[in-house]
Design a protein around this motif. Structure first.
Motif, short mmCIF file in Angstrom:
data_model
loop_
_atom_site.label_atom_id
_atom_site.label_comp_id
_atom_site.label_asym_id
_atom_site.label_seq_id
_atom_site.Cartn_x
_atom_site.Cartn_y
_atom_site.Cartn_z
N GLU A 175 27.62 108.36 25.54
CA GLU A 175 27.56 107.15 26.36
C GLU A 175 28.93 106.87 26.92
N SER A 176 28.96 106.43 28.17
CA SER A 176 30.28 106.21 28.74
C SER A 176 31.00 105.09 28.00
N GLN A 177 30.22 104.12 27.53
CA GLN A 177 30.85 103.00 26.85
C GLN A 177 31.57 103.45 25.58
N SER A 178 31.09 104.58 25.08
CA SER A 178 31.62 104.98 23.81
C SER A 178 33.11 105.31 23.86
N THR A 179 33.55 105.69 25.06
CA THR A 179 34.95 106.05 25.15
C THR A 179 35.84 104.85 25.40
N GLU A 180 35.21 103.71 25.62
CA GLU A 180 35.98 102.52 25.95
C GLU A 180 36.91 102.14 24.81
N GLY A 181 38.15 101.99 25.16
CA GLY A 181 39.12 101.66 24.12
C GLY A 181 38.83 100.28 23.54
N GLY A 182 39.01 100.15 22.30
CA GLY A 182 38.69 98.88 21.67
C GLY A 182 39.71 97.79 21.94
N GLU A 183 40.95 98.18 22.24
CA GLU A 183 42.01 97.18 22.32
C GLU A 183 42.10 96.50 23.67
N GLY A 184 41.32 96.93 24.68
CA GLY A 184 41.42 96.39 26.03
C GLY A 184 40.88 94.98 26.14
N VAL A 185 41.42 94.25 27.07
CA VAL A 185 40.92 92.91 27.33
C VAL A 185 40.58 92.79 28.81
N ALA A 186 39.81 91.78 29.14
CA ALA A 186 39.49 91.55 30.54
C ALA A 186 40.76 91.12 31.27
N VAL B 27 35.14 93.92 43.55
CA VAL B 27 35.15 93.07 42.36
C VAL B 27 34.15 93.63 41.35
N ALA B 28 34.35 93.29 40.12
CA ALA B 28 33.50 93.81 39.05
C ALA B 28 32.05 93.37 39.25
N ASN B 29 31.14 94.29 38.93
CA ASN B 29 29.72 93.98 39.02
C ASN B 29 29.32 93.31 37.70
N PRO B 30 29.02 92.00 37.74
CA PRO B 30 28.74 91.29 36.47
C PRO B 30 27.48 91.81 35.79
N GLU B 31 26.60 92.41 36.61
CA GLU B 31 25.32 92.87 36.05
C GLU B 31 25.35 94.34 35.67
N TYR B 32 26.53 94.94 35.62
CA TYR B 32 26.61 96.37 35.39
C TYR B 32 25.92 96.74 34.09
N TRP B 33 25.14 97.82 34.14
CA TRP B 33 24.36 98.21 32.96
C TRP B 33 25.26 98.52 31.77
N GLY B 34 26.46 98.87 32.04
CA GLY B 34 27.34 99.18 30.91
C GLY B 34 28.16 97.98 30.49
N GLY B 35 27.81 96.83 31.00
CA GLY B 35 28.60 95.64 30.72
C GLY B 35 29.61 95.41 31.82
N GLU B 36 29.93 94.18 32.12
CA GLU B 36 30.84 93.88 33.21
C GLU B 36 32.20 94.53 32.96
N PRO B 37 32.71 95.26 33.96
CA PRO B 37 34.01 95.92 33.77
C PRO B 37 35.09 94.90 33.45
N GLN B 38 36.04 95.34 32.68
CA GLN B 38 37.11 94.45 32.24
C GLN B 38 38.11 94.15 33.35
N VAL B 39 38.25 95.13 34.24
CA VAL B 39 39.17 94.92 35.35
C VAL B 39 38.38 94.31 36.49
N SER B 40 38.69 93.08 36.82
CA SER B 40 37.79 92.41 37.75
C SER B 40 38.08 92.68 39.22
#
Ligand SMILES: Nc1ncnc2c1ncn2[C@@H]1O[C@H](COP(=O)(O)OP(=O)(O)OP(=O)(O)O)[C@@H](O)[C@H]1O
Ligand SMILES: Nc1ncnc2c1ncn2[C@@H]1O[C@H](COP(=O)(O)OP(=O)(O)OP(=O)(O)O)[C@@H](O)[C@H]1O
Ligand SMILES: [Mg+2]
Ligand SMILES: [Mg+2]
Lengths: 275, 346, 299, 557, 330
Positions: free
Chosen positions: D17-28, D211-224
C-alpha cells in the motif's frame, strides 16, 4: 580655323519632389560659337544654366536636344570618338579644392592625362609633367610635382587644374568660374595666366563667370544667360557699354564699381529724402 | 611654465597661409610613423591591444599546450603551468584562449571582409550609378537594414546542419553589411559629384578606374571604420550564436569557450578563470577596435578632435593667464587690466 | 615682444578731419587675438579702432587676414581655440555710460550682446537654426532681452521686423530650408535689428548671394541705417563693394590694420602699397584694363 | 505486504500500500512545495494525460495508474487504484482487482467501467490489447491474443485511469487551430477530474498550483499546496535551488555537493545507459569500418570510461554492465560468466592486439588500417548536449592513443535524429532508454532484435530503437523465448544467450549509465525516496511515481 | 504627405519580403515535423500509440500542393492571423504564444531601449557640451561597455546580484512564487519592475555606449555650427542654447538611428531574455530554435520584424516632428 559650336542646346533635368516628377529646363536653346584663339564669356546669375552648358560641352552631361559641333562635325559621344573629343576639349573647374583628388600627387594629376592621350610615354612622362608645370608658372617644377593638393594654395591648385586641362594638348578650354573661389588678390594672376596661354597657344576659351568686369576684359564676346535662356550676346564692349536687354542692364547696375564709390549710399539718401 | 617655452617659437604666422582642404578629403602630411602617432593616444592604445591580441593568436598556440589535450586534471585554478587554469575536461584555458583568438579573429575578419565587400557592392555601386540600379540596390539595403539581424541569423543557422567556422562567419558577414552600405552609398554619392571625379572623366579616365583610383581611396577611412565595426559585431554575434548553441561546431572560439564554460557551470562552480577571460578578450578586442575607430572618426570629421583639443588648449592658456577676458564657466575671474598687464609683461 | 610695436594704420588728414566730427560708439584698443594651436596663430595683432555712431566702417582684406577674428573679438564671441591676449574694448552707450566689454561676464555679457551690438554672420545659410521656425528664432531674442513684452506684442514686432527687411510676414512660420538665400540673409538682418542695437557687425553678409540680390540687400541695410542710425562694421573682401557703401574703410593685412581712411580718400589716394595692390585686383567694369601675366599676383 | 505478479503465484495478495511507506513523523503543512519538473515557460494549461503537452502534475498527481512500478530498484509494485492482479497460464489474460471506495474528485465513484474505458478508449488502447471487460464491481479482465507478460508495466504501471463520464463527453473535442480532433485535442484545463492526491488550483504561463484533495482515497495529503513553476535553463534552476527557492527538482548539476552543503537532499539515480550506436551490420546496408566487429571491440577497450565519467559527466554517472542489465537493480539477470561492470580504464595494447589479429596494421601516422586504408570513424553527437560533446572529444583522444582514428563532430538534433533512424552513420553518441522495471527485457527486444530495425536507408518506425541495425537470429529467438514466459529461470537462460552475443558483438559500445540527479528540500518536508528507502524512482518529472511521492510527503514541523 | 506615402510603401515592401523570406526558408530545407515531434516526445519515454496516430494525422499528411498554392495559403493564413501550431507547446497556436510573450518584450526591451537612448543621448549631449574637459577622457571607456557580450554580462549579473548577494530575482518577469499569473495590483506592478531591473540594466549597459558616442560626436560637430555662434551672439542663456539649438539638432541623427538601433537591441535582448528566463519573444524564439519548432520560430521572427517596422514607423513620425526638413521631400 577650328571652331567649337553649340547649336540650340537644351537641357532638362528631371526633378523629383516627393511623388511628383517635373522637368526643369536648365538650359533653353543656347547657341554660340567658340573659335580658336578667342574667348567667349558666359555671364548670368546663379542658376542661370552656365555650368550646365559647360558640363554639356565637356560631355559630363548629355544635352536633351541640340548639337555640339567640333570643326563643323557632330561630336562623338563614346569610345574612340569621345577620346578624340576629350583630346581637344578640356575643362577647368570652379573649385580648385574639389577638383584635385586629395589622395594623389600633382604628378599623378598631370601624368594621367598625358598617358591617356598618348602625349607622353614611359620616361618622357616626367619631363612632360615638368614642362606643364613650367607653362603654368609653377617652378621649380620637380618640387611642385611632388606635392599633394592640400600642400598648395588655391591659386597654385587652380594652376595645376589648368595644367591638367592643357595636358592632352587641348585646343578648347571650358573654364567654369575658374577664379570665383580664389582670393581676390590672386584672381587676376590666374586669369592673366589663362589669357596668356590662350594667346600663346591659340586656345579657344569658354570663360564662365558672374563677374562682368573680368568677363569684359578677358573675353572677346559675352553671352548673357538668364534662367536658361541667352538674353543677349555680342562683342564684350558692346554688351557691357551698351546693354540692350533689361536683364543685362540690371546686372550691370548691380555690379560694384570701384569708381562709383559712395554711390549706393548717396542713392539711398536721395531716395529717402525724396520720399 | 612649460607651455611658455613652446610659444617662444616664431609666432608670426603668414596670415595668408592657404586654408586647408575640406576635412574628409585631407590627408595628413607624410611624416614618420612616430610623428603621425604622436598625440593619438587612443589610436596607439587601440592598435597596441589589437596587435597584442593578433600576436597572441598567431604565436600563442606555439607556446601553450594542445587546447584539446585533456590529460590535465579538471577544473584546476590558475597556477604555474596552467596560467589560466583548466576546464572541466582538463583543457588548458590559456591554450584554448589562444586557439579561440584565432577562431574569433578569423570569424571577425572573414565576416568583416564579406560585409565590406557586400557593402561596397551595394553601397558604392548604388551610390555611383543612378536610376534603376541605384533604386534596386538601395531598396535591398534598406530592407536588409530593417530585418533584424540576429533573429535572422538564428533562423538561418538553425536550418544549417553543419556550421563550420567559415559558414558562421559567412552568415554573420551576410547580415552585417547593410549599415555600412547606407553610409558608403551616401559617401559615394557625394564623391560622385566631386569635381575631381568629373575632372578625371574629362581627362578620359574610365569608370572602373575612377571608382578604384579616384573614389575608393577617399572611402578608405570610412571603409576601415566600417570594417572594424563589422569585425566587432561579428565577434559579438558569434559569441551570441555560440551561447545559443548555434555557433561553429568543431572549432574553438571565444564564443564556444563561453558556451562550454556556461554549459560546464563554470560560474557556479567558481571557475571564474574559465568564464571571465573569453568574455574579457571579446570586450578588450571590441574596445580596441572602437578606439581605432575613434581616431578614424577624427580623421573623417576633424572637428571631433580639433574642437575638444581647442577647448583644452584654451583652458590651458587661461590657466596660464593668457586670456584677458572674463569667463563664467569656471575659469578664474580676473580683471581685464591685470591679465593684460601680465600678458604684456610676458 | 610686446603687442604695442605696431605703428598704427596709415591714414590721411582728411580722415582725421572726418572723424573729428563724429562721436565714438565702440572703441577697441590694442586688441590681440591668438589661436592657441600648435604653433599659435596670431590672427589679430594690436589693432586699435574706433567706430563712430551711425557710420559704416568697412573692413577689407584678403582671406585669412583676421577680419572675422577681429569682429568676433569685438563682440566677445571668440570661440576656442581663440584667446584674447590683450586689448580693451569699450562700448559708449547712447545714454552716456561706457561699458568695458572685455570685463563683462555671464549674464551681463549676455544682456549686452545683441542689445547693444548685434551681428550678421558670414554664411546666413547656416546662421539659422534648421529646426526652429523663423518666428521662434526671432522671438528668442525678444523673450531673452525684452521679457516685458506680451505675446501679441512679440508677434507684432516679429512681423514688423520682417516687413522692414522686405520679407512677407507669412514667412514667420517658415523654416530656414524653405527660404531662399537672400531671404535668409534678410531674416538675419531683421533679427539683428530686433533690439535696435547701436552697433551691427556684418561679416560678409552678402558674399554667397547673386549680385542682384546682393545689391537689394545692401540697399536695405543702407536704408535701415539711415532710419535707425546704427553703426555698422561691414566686413568683406570685395573692395569695390565696400567703396560704394562704406564711410570709412580699414584695410587689414596679416592681423594688422595697415590703412584706415575715408572711402573717397582710399580710392583716390591709397597710401599703403597693399591697399594699392588690392585696388588693382579689381578691374574696372567700365574703364580700361591692361593684362599683366607677370609673377606679381602669382600666389 | 509482498507483491505478486509472478505466474507461479497466481493468487496475488494485496500489493504494498502506498500509505505504508508514509513516514510516521510527518505533519500536515501549509508551506507551498515548489517543484520544477522540467516545464519551460510559457506554460499552457493542459491536464489531459493523452495530450502531448500534458503538465507533469496530471501524471500521478491527478490521474493515477493501477500500480506504481519502481524503475530505480527491484521492489514490488505499489498498489494504487488496483489492489491485485493475476496472469493466466499462457499470459493472454490479466485479471486486475480494483480498489473499492475510491471517488473521482467530482464526487462520482470510480468504477470498473472507468477502468475498461481507460484501457479501451481510442487514445489509450494498445494494439496488443484484444479486449477489456469488467467481470464484477471490482474485477477487470484484460485479454490478449499472444502472451503479454512483458507488457505488464505498460498496462498496469503506465496506463492512467480516467473518468469515463468526463472523457467520453470530450471525445469529439476539436482544436480548430490545431486541426485536431478526438480526445487528444481536449486540454482538460478546467478543474480536471481525477482520483489523485491533488486538485488543480490555478494556472498561469509561468506556474501552476495545486491543493490537496481532501477526499483522496489514501487520506488527504499532508502537504496542502503545490506550485509547479516553469524554468527555462538548468542554470536558473540550479541557482533557484541554491537559493532555496525550489524544493524539488531533477536536473543535471555538475557539483551537487554545493547544494547538499546548502542542506538539500540529494539522490543520484542512474538508469539510462549512454552508448555509442554503431551502424553494425553490413548486410543491413551499414558502411564504414565499424561494421567489423574487431574494430568495435578494439574501440570499446580503447575507451577510458573512468576519465569520461570523471570529466564529461563530472563523476556522476555509474558503471555499466556490458549486458545492459542495470547494475544493482538487475544483478540477478546477469548470466554467470558475464562481467558485471565493463572495464573502466583503457587498454590500448589490447585494442591493438584485437586489431592486429583481425589483420589491421599501423600506418605511418600510427593509425590502424587495412589494405592501405586507414580506419577512420566519424563520431557524432548532438550539438549542445555538452556532456555528450565532451565525451566524444575525449573518445577521439583516447582512440587516437590506441591507434584508432575517430573524428568527433557535432550535428544538429535533426541530423542526429535523421541519421540514426536512417542508419546513415558510423558512430553516434546516444542514449538507451532504460527499462522501467527490474528486467532488461525491453532493452533486449527494442534495441537488439531484428524485428525492431530496418535496412539502412529506410527510416525506422516510431518505437523501433535498433539504430545499430543489429540482427542476430539467435538473439531474436532468445528474446522471443523470454517474452513468452513468466518463469524467471527460463528467462534467465534466454538472457544468457542474448548477453553472450551482445557482449561479444558490441553493436552498442557501452559507456556508462547516465545520472539523474534529484534534489529535494529535506528540511521542510519528509517522506522523500532516499538512498535507504528508494521506494520509487525520484525524479520530479516522472509520472506516475512523482504523484505517489507527493502523496507521501509531509511537513517536518 | 508624399514622404509618408513613400515610407509606407517601403514598409509594405519590407514586410512582404520578410514574410516571403519566412515562407521560403523552411521550404528550402527538408524537415518532417512529425518525425521531429515524435522523436522529441520519445526522448521522454513512452508515447502512446494513440498520440502517435493523432500526430500522424495532424502533421504527417503532407499534401502535394504546388509552391505557389502553398504560398497563397500561407499568405491567407497570415492575414487571418494564423501562424500555425507550436511543436514545443503542442498544440498551442503560435499566435497565442506570441500574444503572451509580446507584452513582456515590448515592456522590457521598449523600456530598456528608451532608457538607454535617453541616458545615452543625455550623457552624450552633456559630454559633447563639456568637450575638451575631463569628460573626454572617460568617453573611450564606454566602448568597453559596448563590446561586452550581452549574455556574458547578464550571467555575471545573475551570479553576483541574484545568486551570491540575492538582491534580485533569478527568473521571470514577476514573482512566480507568489502570483498566480498577471494581475492588477500595486504589488504585482512592483514585482514586475523589480524583476525587470537586472535584464533592463544589462540591455542599457550594453547599448548605452553607442548612443552616448554618437550623440557626443554630433554635439561636437553641431557646436561649431554657425547657428550656435549666432545663438550665443544673441545673448541667449546657455540652457536655451544647449537645449533648443545644440541638442535638438545634434539629436536628429540619433533619433533617425533609433529605429535601426532598435533592431540591434532587439537582437541583443533575445539573448538577455534567455538568460533571465524572461517570458518574452526572445526566449520564445530561442526555445523554438532549440526544439526545432519552426512554426514558432518563424512566427516570432515575423513578429520581431513587425515590431521593428512599427518602431521605425513611429520614429519616422517623430522625425517629421523634430526635423522640419523631413516633412517636405525625402
Ligand atoms: N544634376 C542636376 N539635377 C537637377 N537640376 C540641376 C542639375 N544640375 C543643375 N541643375 C539645375 O539647373 C539649373 C542651372 O544650374 P547651373 O549649375 O547650370 O547654374 P549656374 O548658372 O552654373 O549657377 P552658378 O552660378 O550658381 O554656378 C539650376 O536651377 C540647377 O538647380
Ligand atoms: N579655429 C582656428 N584655429 C586656428 N587658426 C585659425 C582658426 N580660425 C581662424 N584661424 C586663423 O586665423 C587667421 C584669421 O582668420 P579669420 O577667419 O579671422 O580671417 P578672415 O579675414 O575672416 O578670412 P575670410 O575672408 O576668409 O573670412 C587665419 O590665418 C586663420 O587661418
Ligand atoms: Mg555654376
Ligand atoms: Mg571671415
Amino acid at each position: 580655323m577650328s571652331t567649337l559650336e553649340v547649336r540650340n542646346l537644351v537641357k532638362e533635368f528631371k526633378v523629383r519632389d516627393g511623388l511628383r516628377r517635373s522637368t526643369l529646363r536648365a538650359v533653353n536653346d543656347v547657341s554660340f560659337t567658340l573659335s580658336a584663339g578667342r574667348t567667349v564669356a558666359v555671364v548670368g546669375e546663379s542658376g542661370s544654366g552656365k555650368s550646365t552648358v559647360a558640363r554639356m560641352i565637356a560631355q559630363l552631361e548629355t544635352p536633351t536636344s541640340g548639337e555640339i559641333l567640333l570643326d563643323d562635325a557632330a561630336i562623338g559621344r563614346r569610345g574612340r570618338a569621345l577620346a578624340d573629343y576629350r583630346h581637344q576639349v578640356q575643362m577647368v573647374f570652379q573649385d580648385p579644392f574639389a577638383s584635385l583628388n586629395p589622395y594623389h600627387s600633382v604628378e599623378h594629376h598631370l601624368a594621367r592625362p598625358l598617358k591617356l592621350h598618348g602625349v607622353a610615354r614611359g620616361k618622357d612622362v616626367l619631363p612632360a609633367v615638368y614642362g606643364l608645370l613650367e607653362r603654368v608658372n609653377l617652378t621649380p617644377a620637380p618640387v611642385f610635382a611632388e606635392k599633394r593638393p592640400h600642400e598648395m594654395s588655391g591659386g597654385q591648385r587652380q594652376r595645376i587644374a589648368i595644367a591638367r586641362a592643357l595636358a592632352p594638348g587641348a585646343r578648347f578650354l571650358v573654364a567654369d568660374e575658374p577664379v570665383s573661389m580664389l582670393d581676390v588678390s590672386i584672381r587676376l594672376g590666374v586669369l592673366n595666366l589663362l589669357a596668356r596661354l590662350q594667346r600663346e597657344e591659340n586656345l579657344g576659351v569658354l570663360y564662365i563667370t558672374h563677374d562682368l568686369a573680368t568677363a569684359r576684359h578677358f573675353s572677346d564676346e559675352i553671352v548673357v544667360m538668364y534662367r536658361g535662356d541667352v538674353v543677349e550676346q555680342g562683342p564684350s564692349d558692346e554688351v557691357i557699354l551698351d546693354p540692350q536687354h533689361d536683364y543685362t542692364k540690371t546686372l550691370l547696375a548691380a555690379a560694384p564699381e570701384p569708381s562709383r564709390h559712395g554711390r549706393l549710399r548717396d542713392e539711398v539718401r536721395a531716395e529717402l529724402a525724396a520720399g | 611654465m612649460t607651455d611658455t617655452r613652446t610659444r617662444t617659437a616664431p609666432s608670426s604666422v603668414p596670415p595668408s597661409a592657404p586654408p586647408t582642404a575640406p576635412a574628409t578629403t585631407s590627408k595628413p602630411p607624410r611624416r614618420g610613423l612616430r610623428g603621425r602617432l604622436a598625440g593619438q593616444g587612443k589610436l596607439v592604445v587601440g592598435l597596441g591591444i589589437v596587435i597584442a591580441i593578433v600576436l597572441f593568436a598567431i604565436v600563442g598556440p606555439f607556446f601553450t599546450q594542445d587546447p584539446r589535450d585533456s590529460d590535465n586534471a579538471a577544473m584546476l585554478p590558475p597556477q604555474p603551468g596552467h596560467w589560466l587554469g583548466t576546464t572541466s575536461l582538463g583543457y588548458d584555458v590559456l591554450a584554448q584562449l589562444a586557439e579561440g583568438a584565432r577562431g574569433s579573429l578569423m570569424v571577425g575578419v572573414v565576416a568583416g571582409l564579406l560585409a565590406i565587400v557586400l557593402s561596397l557592392l551595394f553601397g558604392v555601386v548604388a551610390g555611383y550609378t543612378r536610376g534603376i540600379a541605384d533604386e534596386g540596390l538601395s531598396l535591398i539595403t534598406n530592407v536588409m537594414l530593417v530585418i533584424p539581424g540576429l533573429p535572422l541569423m538564428i533562423v538561418v543557422s538553425s536550418y544549417l546542419e553543419v556550421r563550420s567556422l567559415f559558414v558562421v562567419a559567412l552568415i554573420l558577414g551576410a547580415t552585417a553589411w547593410p549599415g555600412s552600405a547606407v553610409i558608403l552609398r551616401l559617401q559615394a554619392r557625394s564623391l560622385r559629384k566631386r569635381d575631381y571625379v568629373s575632372a578625371a572623366k574629362v581627362s578620359g579616365e574610365r569608370t572602373p578606374r575612377i571608382l578604384m583610383v579616384e573614389i575608393l581611396p577617399n572611402l578608405l577611412p570610412i571603409l576601415t571604420a566600417q570594417f572594424l565595426f563589422a569585425v566587432i559585431l561579428a565577434i559579438l554575434g558569434e559569441a551570441g550564436l555560440s551561447y545559443l548553441g548555434l555557433g561553429p561546431n568543431g572549432s574553438i572560439t571565444w564564443g564556444t569557450m563561453l558556451n562550454e564554460a556556461q554549459g560546464g557551470g563554470a560560474l557556479t562552480r567558481g571557475a571564474w578563470w574559465w568564464f571571465i577571460p573569453p568574455g574579457l578578450m571579446i570586450a578588450l578586442l571590441g574596445c580596441a577596435l572602437s578606439l581605432i575607430n575613434f581616431s578614424i572618426d577624427e580623421v573623417i570629421d576633424p572637428k571631433l578632435r580639433s574642437a575638444p583639443a581647442a577647448a583644452k588648449s584654451v583652458r590651458k592658456a587661461r590657466r596660464a593667464g593668457l586670456d584677458v577676458t572674463v569667463h563664467d564657466d569656471g575659469a578664474p575671474v580676473r580683471s581685464g587690466t591685470d591679465a593684460q598687464k601680465e600678458a604684456v609683461r610676458r | 615682444m610686446t603687442a604695442t610695436t605696431t605703428a598704427g594704420p596709415l591714414s590721411s588728414a582728411a580722415h582725421a578731419e572726418h572723424v573729428a566730427r563724429l562721436t565714438p560708439v565702440l572703441t577697441a584698443h590694442d586688441v590681440s587675438i591668438e589661436y592657441e594651436v600648435d604653433p599659435p596663430v596670431r590672427a589679430v595683432q594690436g589693432v586699435s579702432l574706433t567706430l563712430h555712431r551711425g557710420e559704416i566702417l568697412g573692413l577689407a582684406g584678403e582671406s585669412g587676414c583676421g577680419k572675422s577674428t577681429l569682429a568676433y573679438g569685438l563682440n566677445r564671441l571668440l570661440k576656442d581655440p581663440a584667446v584674447l591676449r590683450s586689448g580693451e574694448v569699450t562700448f559708449h552707450d547712447a545714454d552716456g555710460t561706457d561699458t568695458d566689454v572685455v570685463a563683462l561676464d555671464g549674464d551681463a555679457l549676455r544682456a549686452f550682446r545683441w542689445d547693444k551690438v548685434s551681428m550678421v554672420f558670414q554664411g546666413a545659410m547656416n546662421s539659422l537654426n534648421p529646426v526652429l521656425s523663423v518666428r521662434a528664432q526671432l522671438e528668442d531674442v525678444l523673450t531673452t532681452h525684452r521679457p516685458g513684452l506680451s505675446r501679441t506684442e512679440r508677434g507684432e514686432r516679429c512681423a514688423e521686423l520682417l516687413e522692414m527687411v522686405g520679407v512677407d510676414p507669412v514667412r514667420l512660420d517658415s523654416f530656414a530650408h524653405e527660404l531662399s538665400g537672400g531671404m535668409r540673409q534678410r531674416v538675419m538682418i531683421a533679427m539683428a535689428m530686433a533690439l535696435e542695437p547701436q552697433v551691427m557687425i556684418m561679416d560678409e553678409p552678402t558674399t554667397a548671394l547673386d549680385v542682384v540680390v546682393q545689391r537689394d540687400i545692401l540697399r536695405e541695410i543702407m536704408r535701415l541705417r539711415e532710419r535707425f542710425d546704427f553703426a555698422v562694421v561691414f566686413i568683406t573682401h570685395d573692395l569695390p563693394l565696400l567703396l560704394e557703401i562704406a564711410d570709412r574703410i580699414a584695410v587689414m593685412r596679416a592681423g594688422e590694420i595697415v590703412e584706415l581712411d575715408t572711402a573717397e580718400q582710399l580710392y583716390a589716394a591709397a597710401q599703403h602699397e597693399y591697399t594699392q595692390t588690392l585696388l588693382s585686383s579689381f578691374p574696372s567694369l567700365l574703364g580700361d584694363f591692361s593684362y599683366d601675366d607677370g609673377e606679381g599676383a602669382g600666389r | 505486504a509482498a507483491c505478486g505478479g509472478g505466474a507461479d503465484d497466481p493468487e496475488t495478495t494485496d500489493t504494498s500500500e502506498s500509505q505504508s511507506t508514509e513516514g510516521g513523523e510527518g505533519v500536515a503543512t501549509d508551506r507551498e512545495l515548489v517543484i520544477w519538473a522540467g516545464s519551460q515557460t510559457p506554460i499552457t494549461a493542459n491536464f489531459n494525460p493523452y495530450a502531448v503537452g500534458v503538465l507533469h502534475l496530471a501524471n500521478g498527481g491527478i490521474y493515477e495508474t493501477l500500480f506504481a512500478y519502481n524503475k530505480a530498484a527491484d521492489t514490488e509494485p505499489i498498489s494504487m487504484l488496483g489492489t491485485g492482479f493475476e496472469w493466466n497460464e499462457d499470459g493472454t489474460e490479466l485479471t486486475v482487482t480494483i480498489r473499492e471506495g475510491v471517488t473521482w474528485n467530482d464526487g462520482e465513484p470510480f468504477t470498473t467501467d472507468d477502468v475498461v474505458y481507460s484501457f479501451t478508449n481510442d487514445a489509450a488502447q494498445p494494439a496488443y490489447l484484444a479486449g477489456a471487460e469488467a467481470v464484477d464491481d471490482t474485477t477487470v479482465v484484460l485479454s490478449f491474443d499472444t502472451p503479454q507478460y512483458t507488457n505488464e508495466f505498460a498496462l498496469l504501471g503506465s496506463t492512467y485511469m480516467v473518468p469515463e463520464h468526463v472523457f467520453s463527453a470530450n471525445e469529439d473535442a476539436e482544436d480548430a487551430e490545431a486541426e485536431l480532433t478526438g480526445i487528444v485535442a481536449w486540454p482538460n484545463a478546467e478543474a480536471p477530474v481525477g482520483t489523485g492526491p491533488y486538485l488543480v488550483d490555478s494556472t498561469s504561463d509561468a506556474a501552476y498550483t495545486a491543493v490537496a484533495n481532501p477526499e483522496y482515497w489514501g487520506g488527504e495529503p499532508q502537504v496542502s499546496n503545490l506550485r509547479y513553476i516553469g524554468i527555462d535553463s538548468n542554470q536558473s534552476a540550479e541557482d533557484l535551488l541554491a537559493t532555496g527557492q525550489i524544493d524539488w527538482a531533477t536536473m543535471f548539476v555538475p557539483e551537487p555537493d554545493r547544494l547538499v552543503d546548502a542542506g538539500l537532499g540529494y539522490l543520484n539515480t542512474q538508469v539510462d545507459p549512454t552508448v555509442l550506436y554503431t551502424c553494425a551490420d553490413a548486410d543491413m546496408g551499414c558502411s564504414g569500418e565499424q561494421t567489423d566487429v574487431a574494430v568495435r571491440q578494439a574501440l570499446s577497450v580503447a575507451i577510458d570510461r573512468g576519465a569520461i565519467n570523471e570529466k564529461a559527466f563530472v563523476g556522476l554517472a555509474k558503471e555499466i554492465s556490458p549486458t545492459f542489465a542495470l547494475l544493482g537493480r538487475d544483478d540477478k539477470w546477469i548470466a554467470d560468466g558475464m562481467p558485471a561492470a565493463i572495464e573502466q580504464s583503457a587498454d590500448a595494447a589490447q585494442a591493438g592486439e584485437i586489431l592486429e589479429a583481425a589483420g589491421y596494421e599501423k600506418d605511418a601516422d600510427g593509425f590502424y588500417g587495412k589494405d592501405g586504408e586507414t580506419v577512420e570513424l566519424t563520431l557524432t553527437s548532438v550539438d549542445g548536449w555538452t556532456d555528450y560533446n565532451n565525451a566524444a572529444k575525449l573518445i577521439e583522444e583516447q582512440a587516437a592513443e590506441a591507434g584508432i582514428k575517430v573524428v568527433a563532430s557535432t550535428v544538429s538534433w535533426n541530423e542526429f535524429a535523421d541519421s540514426r533512424t536512417s542508419g546513415e552513420f558510423e558512430l553516434i553518441m546516444g542514449g538507451v532508454v532504460g527499462t522501467s522495471t527490474a528486467d532488461p527485457y525491453q532493452i533486449y527486444r527494442d534495441w537488439f532484435t531484428s524485428g525492431y530495425t530496418t535496412e539502412v536507408g529506410t527510416p525506422l518506425e516510431p518505437g523501433f530503437w535498433n539504430f545499430s541495425r543489429y540482427s542476430n537470429e539467435e538473439v531474436d529467438a532468445a528474446v522471443a523465448e523470454a517474452s513468452a514466459t513468466n518463469d524467471d529461470a527460463v528467462k534467465a537462460d534466454a538472457y544468457a544467450t542474448v548477453q553472450e552475443h551482445i557482449v561479444n558483438d558490441v553493436p552498442y559500445i557501452p559507456l556508462l549509465v547516465n545520472a539523474s540527479q534529484t534534489f529535494y528540500n529535506q528540511n521542510d518536508y519528509t517522506g522523500w525516496p532516499t538512498e535507504e528507502d528508494l521506494y520509487l524512482f525520484p525524479p520530479a518529472w516522472q509520472g506516475p511515481s512523482s504523484g505517489v511521492i507527493l502523496g507521501n510527503l509531509a511537513g517536518t514541523e | 504627405m508624399r514622404f509618408y506615402a513613400r515610407r509606407i510603401g517601403f514598409y509594405a515592401l519590407t514586410l512582404w519580403i520578410a514574410v516571403t523570406l519566412n515562407f521560403l526558408l523552411p521550404r528550402l530545407l527538408p524537415g518532417d515535423p512529425y518525425t521531429i515531434l515524435l522523436a522529441k516526445l520519445q526522448r521522454n519515454g513512452d508515447v502512446s500509440p494513440a498520440i502517435q496516430n493523432t500526430l500522424r494525422l495532424l502533421l504527417g499528411a503532407d499534401e502535394d500542393t504546388g509552391l505557389w498554392e502553398q504560398y497563397t495559403t500561407y499568405l491567407g493564413n497570415l492575414l487571418r492571423g494564423d501562424l500555425g501550431i507550436s511543436v514545443t507547446q503542442f498544440p498551442t497556436p503560435v499566435t497565442d504564444l506570441i500574444g503572451g510573450a509580446l507584452p513582456w518584450t515590448l515592456g522590457l526591451v521598449g523600456t530598456a531601449t528608451v532608457l538607454s537612448f535617453v541616458l545615452g543621448v543625455g550623457l552624450g549631449a552633456w559630454a559633447g557640451w563639456r568637450r575638451g574637459t575631463w569628460v573626454d577622457s572617460i568617453i573611450p571607456s564606454t566602448t568597453l561597455l559596448q563590446s561586452l557580450p550581452y549574455f556574458w554580462v547578464a550571467l555575471l549579473f545573475i551570479f553576483v546580484f541574484s545568486v551570491t548577494l540575492q538582491w534580485f530575482p533569478i527568473i521571470g518577469a514577476y514573482d512566480v512564487f507568489t502570483f498566480d499569473g498577471p494581475e492588477w495590483s500595486w504589488a504585482f506592478v512592483g514585482s514586475v519592475l523589480y524583476h525587470a531591473f537586472l535584464p533592463a540594466l544589462t540591455i542599457v549597459i550594453s547599448s548605452v555606449g553607442a548612443w552616448l558616442l554618437g550623440m557626443r560626436n554630433m554635439m561636437v560637430a553641431t557646436l561649431s555650427e554657425d547657428y550656435i555662434t549666432t545663438a550665443e551672439a544673441k545673448g541667449l542663456s546657455r540652457r536655451r542654447i544647449f537645449s533648443t539649438y545644440a541638442v535638438r539638432n545634434a539629436a536628429i541623427p540619433s533619433v533617425n538611428g533609433f529605429g535601426i538601433a532598435l533592431a540591434f537591441v532587439v537582437a541583443g535582448s533575445l539573448v538577455t531574455e534567455q538568460v533571465f528566463s524572461y517570458p518574452g519573444l526572445g526566449k520564445l524564439m530561442i526555445e523554438a530554435v532549440r526544439n526545432n519548432d519552426y512554426a514558432l520560430m518563424q512566427g516570432v521572427f515575423l513578429m520581431i520584424t513587425l515590431a521593428v517596422l512599427a518602431a521605425l514607423f513611429i520614429m519616422d513620425l517623430v522625425h517629421g516632428l523634430i526635423d522640419p526638413r523631413a516633412r517636405h521631400s525625402d
